[in-house]
Write a protein that holds these residues in place. Sequence first.
Motif, PDB file in Angstrom:
ATOM      1  N   PRO A  57       0.738  31.095  -6.667  1.00 40.80           N
ATOM      2  CA  PRO A  57       0.565  30.622  -5.441  1.00 40.80           C
ATOM      3  C   PRO A  57       1.934  29.844  -5.281  1.00 40.80           C
ATOM      4  CG  PRO A  57      -0.551  29.098  -6.946  1.00 40.80           C
ATOM      5  CD  PRO A  57      -0.313  30.642  -7.730  1.00 40.80           C
ATOM      6  N   PHE A  92       2.920  26.987  -4.218  1.00 40.79           N
ATOM      7  CA  PHE A  92       3.146  25.559  -5.015  1.00 40.79           C
ATOM      8  C   PHE A  92       2.159  25.372  -5.859  1.00 40.79           C
ATOM      9  CE2 PHE A  92       4.722  24.809  -0.543  1.00 40.79           C
ATOM     10  CZ  PHE A  92       6.111  24.380  -0.846  1.00 40.79           C
ATOM     11  N   ASP A  93       2.384  24.698  -7.051  1.00 40.63           N
ATOM     12  CA  ASP A  93       1.437  24.166  -7.774  1.00 40.63           C
ATOM     13  C   ASP A  93       0.780  24.960  -8.851  1.00 40.63           C
ATOM     14  OD1 ASP A  93       1.268  21.205  -8.332  1.00 40.63           O
ATOM     15  OD2 ASP A  93      -0.960  21.614  -8.259  1.00 40.63           O
ATOM     16  N   GLY A  94       1.494  26.158  -9.118  1.00 40.33           N
ATOM     17  CA  GLY A  94       0.775  27.025 -10.027  1.00 40.33           C
ATOM     18  C   GLY A  94       0.841  26.615 -11.380  1.00 40.33           C
ATOM     19  N   GLY A  95       1.980  26.075 -11.711  1.00 37.24           N
ATOM     20  CA  GLY A  95       1.910  25.425 -13.035  1.00 37.24           C
ATOM     21  C   GLY A  95       2.276  26.399 -14.191  1.00 37.24           C
ATOM     22  N   ILE A  96       1.763  25.876 -15.280  1.00 41.91           N
ATOM     23  CA  ILE A  96       2.191  26.645 -16.619  1.00 41.91           C
ATOM     24  C   ILE A  96       1.554  28.044 -16.704  1.00 41.91           C
ATOM     25  CG2 ILE A  96       0.295  25.816 -17.928  1.00 41.91           C
ATOM     26  CD1 ILE A  96       4.038  26.297 -19.309  1.00 41.91           C
ATOM     27  N   ILE A  97       0.284  28.280 -16.178  1.00 42.62           N
ATOM     28  CA  ILE A  97      -0.425  29.575 -16.256  1.00 42.62           C
ATOM     29  C   ILE A  97       0.116  30.773 -15.943  1.00 42.62           C
ATOM     30  CG2 ILE A  97      -2.515  28.092 -16.876  1.00 42.62           C
ATOM     31  CD1 ILE A  97      -3.574  28.929 -14.087  1.00 42.62           C
ATOM     32  N   ARG A 141       3.463  31.342 -16.214  1.00 42.02           N
ATOM     33  CA  ARG A 141       4.371  31.811 -16.900  1.00 42.02           C
ATOM     34  C   ARG A 141       4.296  33.046 -17.715  1.00 42.02           C
ATOM     35  NH1 ARG A 141       1.435  31.230 -20.091  1.00 42.02           N
ATOM     36  NH2 ARG A 141       1.568  29.203 -21.511  1.00 42.02           N
ATOM     37  N   SER A 143      -1.559  35.362 -19.578  1.00 42.57           N
ATOM     38  CA  SER A 143      -1.433  34.414 -18.590  1.00 42.57           C
ATOM     39  C   SER A 143      -2.498  34.752 -17.561  1.00 42.57           C
ATOM     40  CB  SER A 143      -0.029  34.783 -17.911  1.00 42.57           C
ATOM     41  OG  SER A 143       0.056  35.822 -17.343  1.00 42.57           O
ATOM     42  N   LEU A 144      -2.384  34.016 -16.406  1.00 40.11           N
ATOM     43  CA  LEU A 144      -3.310  34.078 -15.427  1.00 40.11           C
ATOM     44  C   LEU A 144      -3.923  35.445 -14.884  1.00 40.11           C
ATOM     45  CD1 LEU A 144      -5.276  32.526 -13.623  1.00 40.11           C
ATOM     46  CD2 LEU A 144      -3.604  32.001 -12.006  1.00 40.11           C
ATOM     47  N   PHE A 145      -2.667  36.081 -14.539  1.00 42.84           N
ATOM     48  CA  PHE A 145      -3.045  37.344 -13.721  1.00 42.84           C
ATOM     49  C   PHE A 145      -2.959  38.749 -14.800  1.00 42.84           C
ATOM     50  CE2 PHE A 145      -1.258  34.649 -10.593  1.00 42.84           C
ATOM     51  CZ  PHE A 145      -2.300  34.577  -9.547  1.00 42.84           C
ATOM     52  N   THR A 160      -9.916  32.328 -18.771  1.00 44.45           N
ATOM     53  CA  THR A 160      -8.622  33.133 -18.498  1.00 44.45           C
ATOM     54  C   THR A 160      -7.462  32.069 -18.316  1.00 44.45           C
ATOM     55  OG1 THR A 160      -9.842  35.089 -18.181  1.00 44.45           O
ATOM     56  CG2 THR A 160      -7.571  35.108 -17.521  1.00 44.45           C
ATOM     57  N   SER A 195      -4.284  30.490 -20.680  1.00 48.08           N
ATOM     58  CA  SER A 195      -2.965  30.629 -20.297  1.00 48.08           C
ATOM     59  C   SER A 195      -2.241  29.214 -20.438  1.00 48.08           C
ATOM     60  CB  SER A 195      -2.957  31.111 -18.667  1.00 48.08           C
ATOM     61  OG  SER A 195      -3.664  32.219 -18.701  1.00 48.08           O
ATOM     62  N   TYR A 199      -3.113  23.427 -22.762  1.00 45.49           N
ATOM     63  CA  TYR A 199      -3.078  22.058 -23.018  1.00 45.49           C
ATOM     64  C   TYR A 199      -4.044  21.232 -23.788  1.00 45.49           C
ATOM     65  CZ  TYR A 199       1.130  22.077 -19.757  1.00 45.49           C
ATOM     66  OH  TYR A 199       2.510  22.636 -19.312  1.00 45.49           O
ATOM     67  N   PHE A 227      -5.218  21.474 -12.953  1.00 43.90           N
ATOM     68  CA  PHE A 227      -6.162  22.515 -12.149  1.00 43.90           C
ATOM     69  C   PHE A 227      -7.576  22.048 -11.664  1.00 43.90           C
ATOM     70  CE2 PHE A 227      -2.992  24.890 -14.814  1.00 43.90           C
ATOM     71  CZ  PHE A 227      -1.976  24.892 -13.923  1.00 43.90           C
ATOM     72  N   HIS A 245      -7.718  20.782  -6.793  1.00 42.33           N
ATOM     73  CA  HIS A 245      -6.775  22.121  -7.028  1.00 42.33           C
ATOM     74  C   HIS A 245      -7.403  23.368  -6.550  1.00 42.33           C
ATOM     75  CE1 HIS A 245      -3.726  24.664  -8.716  1.00 42.33           C
ATOM     76  NE2 HIS A 245      -2.882  23.626  -8.744  1.00 42.33           N
ATOM     77  N   PHE A 273      -7.077  26.047  -7.987  1.00 36.08           N
ATOM     78  CA  PHE A 273      -7.929  26.814  -9.423  1.00 36.08           C
ATOM     79  C   PHE A 273      -9.263  26.424  -9.531  1.00 36.08           C
ATOM     80  CE2 PHE A 273      -3.173  28.057 -10.936  1.00 36.08           C
ATOM     81  CZ  PHE A 273      -2.994  28.793  -9.750  1.00 36.08           C
TER      82      PHE A 273
END
Lengths: 473, 377
Positions: free
Chosen positions: A259, A261-266, A268, A327-329, B21, B25, B28, B69, B73, B75
């Motif tokens: 997204p 904004f705000d997709g964060g670490i996942i 990466r 990762s997410l996708f 999933t 990823s 934390y 998330f 959020h 997600f």
Amino acid sequence: MAARENGAESGPRGPYDVLVIGGGNAALCAAISASRDGARVLVLEAAPRFYRGGNTRHTRNMRCAHDTATEILTGPYTEDEFFDDLLRVTGGQTDEELARHMIHESKDMLNWIVEQGVRFQPSLGGTLSLGRTNSFFLGGGRSMLNELYRTAEGLGVEVAYDSEVVALDIDDGTFRAATVRRGDALVRIEARALVAAAGGFEANIDWLKEGWGEVAENFLIRGTPYNRGTVLKMLMAAGVETIGDPTQCHAVAIDARAPKFDGGIITRLDCVVFGIVVNNRCERFYDEGEDIWPKRYAIWGRLVAAQPDQIAYIIFDARSLELFMPSLFPPISGASIAELAGKLGLDAEKLTATVEGFNAAVQPGTFDDKTLDDCRTVGLSPPKTHWARRIETAPFYAYPVRPGITFTYLATRIDREARMRMADGRPARNMFAAGEIMAGNVLGRGYAAGIGMTIGSVFGRIAGREAASNARQ
Amino acid sequence: MLANERIHATDTLAEADRLMTVCNSCRYCEGLCAVFPAMEMRRSFADGDLNYLANLCHGCGACYHDCQFSPPHEFDVNVPRTLAVARADSYRAFAWPRAFAPLFDRNGLAVSLIAALGVAGFILAFAAWHDRDVLFGTHLDAGAFYALMPHNAMALLFGGVFLYAMVAVGMGLRAFWNDIGEPAATLVAPKPLWQAINDAGRLRYLDGGGVGCMNESDKPDDNRRFYHHCTFYGFMLCFAATCVATLYHYLLGREAPYPIYDLPVLLGTAGGVGLLIGPAGLLAAKLRRERILVDEARLGMDVAFLVMLFLTSLTGLTLLAFRESAAMGLLLAVHLGVVFALFFTMPYGKFVHGLYRFAALVRYAREMARHGDDAAA
């Protein structure tokens, strides 16, 4: 409950000793430290309660110097080694005095931050390479924030959410009041000292364009949409000196499907070293195996930003699929390179030729993803100097990547006391800064994992202490 | 968002797959409990994996408040609730015999009806078998209870329903174990078993990663671990009281009721007190819990089990208090009715959570040991 926490019933009533603008790690460390020194403190967080904390929500660890191994750190990390690492990643673009001061202060931060309720854990899956240098928050950055907020509120710090600062009353280097938008109302809040800890301007695409041009439209913002740099801009307008290049930022290559904004670490991706990276003309553009990934991940955002349409594709084969953090996708896959190219919208012949050219240049070697191994290419430009294995085992995979901006480095100039400096060279009388908004003093460019939190905590603690002291005068 | 295109038996399991999933990823939360380290040992999640993870989750709520998330959020990551729903689904899916699976659907109502029938059954039976003088008489001697119901009949009835419950939960456990794909040998391997006994006995993973559970808000202030200990150990003490009494009866020829200072009464009383405090505390925590973490549809199941445990203790202690009065016959009938219903509904209610979670902990201990060996190799 929510109404009271939001302060919507009564709202903050000044004057305060210390006004902290921002709600992340730096802001809370400043608020706690000022409050422990006896100051009456108000924290103004522009975001709603859930999104409180800026990019701290997305963080995971901080880098602190320490002379011996601890329960959570596997070995010593001396001040000199820390400084060497900083010099290397910034290419020397750091204020040495401030940087050494921060690194020295970071040692005690491991104790201080724990005293504020933050809990650490040993580094585990996927982060073992940072186990010696970086301390990991149990439960991650939002857990850390929750603890800091609980501690601050326990000390009597007032916190107002949904409270964006829209104007600053600054007279000749002296802060007098801030105007805050709360709902439909504008409220003037006076304080004897200011700590600006409101983040960078990474979520302000228009401002990014001023430095980068139209290409910034194609950037993804990894963190909070609330860091729009309004406070930084107001401080600049009030005559505060800045430091740093407006195009410099912590930027990594993230999944292009993330997204805005705000997709964060996942989103990466840690697989660059296992394959090749091509632009949308199917050309490689940088040595994917230059160094181990944690030392190089932060250069790929800028590299991709320099490619046509700011997009690139990591191409690898079935042998590498499970060698990196998921990762997410899911990756895009194809039974052949040509089929994969079709799915990516790339020229099949050109991508096949690039892969074949790469494969032909790969030398025999012993693959080892834990060390700088001897798997490399010969006669290829740019070369791949480590972990070069032929991409030949179907199915073939690809991740599309775009620049993911974490935070910007253009900063308010500060001194050792975190006190802002005015453009005419005089120190500000009662204005301090901490966190992303002053990161550029230490980080002229580049990035080392966890250093953003070090900057926030160390300078936050200093800024709070100095602001409290200033307010007493 | 693109979801991994795998086929799952239910929408809940598909959602659990999506969440795992996301979580895999991020990682934390890996220091909070057993769920996330177990997740990290996998890269994809079949139904059996998800049922295993769901039963490994103790529902402490920490990962919800620590998650950047979680809703609102986009997600929309809500691991505690999703795994709670998946967990309750798994109880139903593994119920034995299959025909009784619907007892999980409106479990609160089902358990209440069975309990009411049990109590009514004992009262009517006592009334039918004895004249008023026996039922409402005062019985003081050893063997007084058996004036109302012969010991052998009582033993046969309760032994029978207990045996049935054990067979039924055993079959459910077998189905669960097959589903998660672990070999039978793991369940009898001494090391994982001992580790799981430790982890379950201390409720190691019901502590929000060290600060306590988050129940009403992001402030860790929950005493569920304490109340659960009261409940579990209270239950075990009551069970021990029954076992000692059985030994007294058959080995020593001593018949109930026993003097107030005797072991079965002491154990039963201590256990009974735990079974009053524990379920009451857990019920209060359950009702105060943030709604967003709760599997609302299964609230009845949780409440029913807690109420049954509470009533078992309450009727037992009341019987103890008034066993020398004319009310003894009626109180005995009520107590036996409740206990009968408790045993009968065990395989079809919240009771099974303990077994499935224990089994999941055994598997987790085995996986961690194996994982450690791999890492060392």
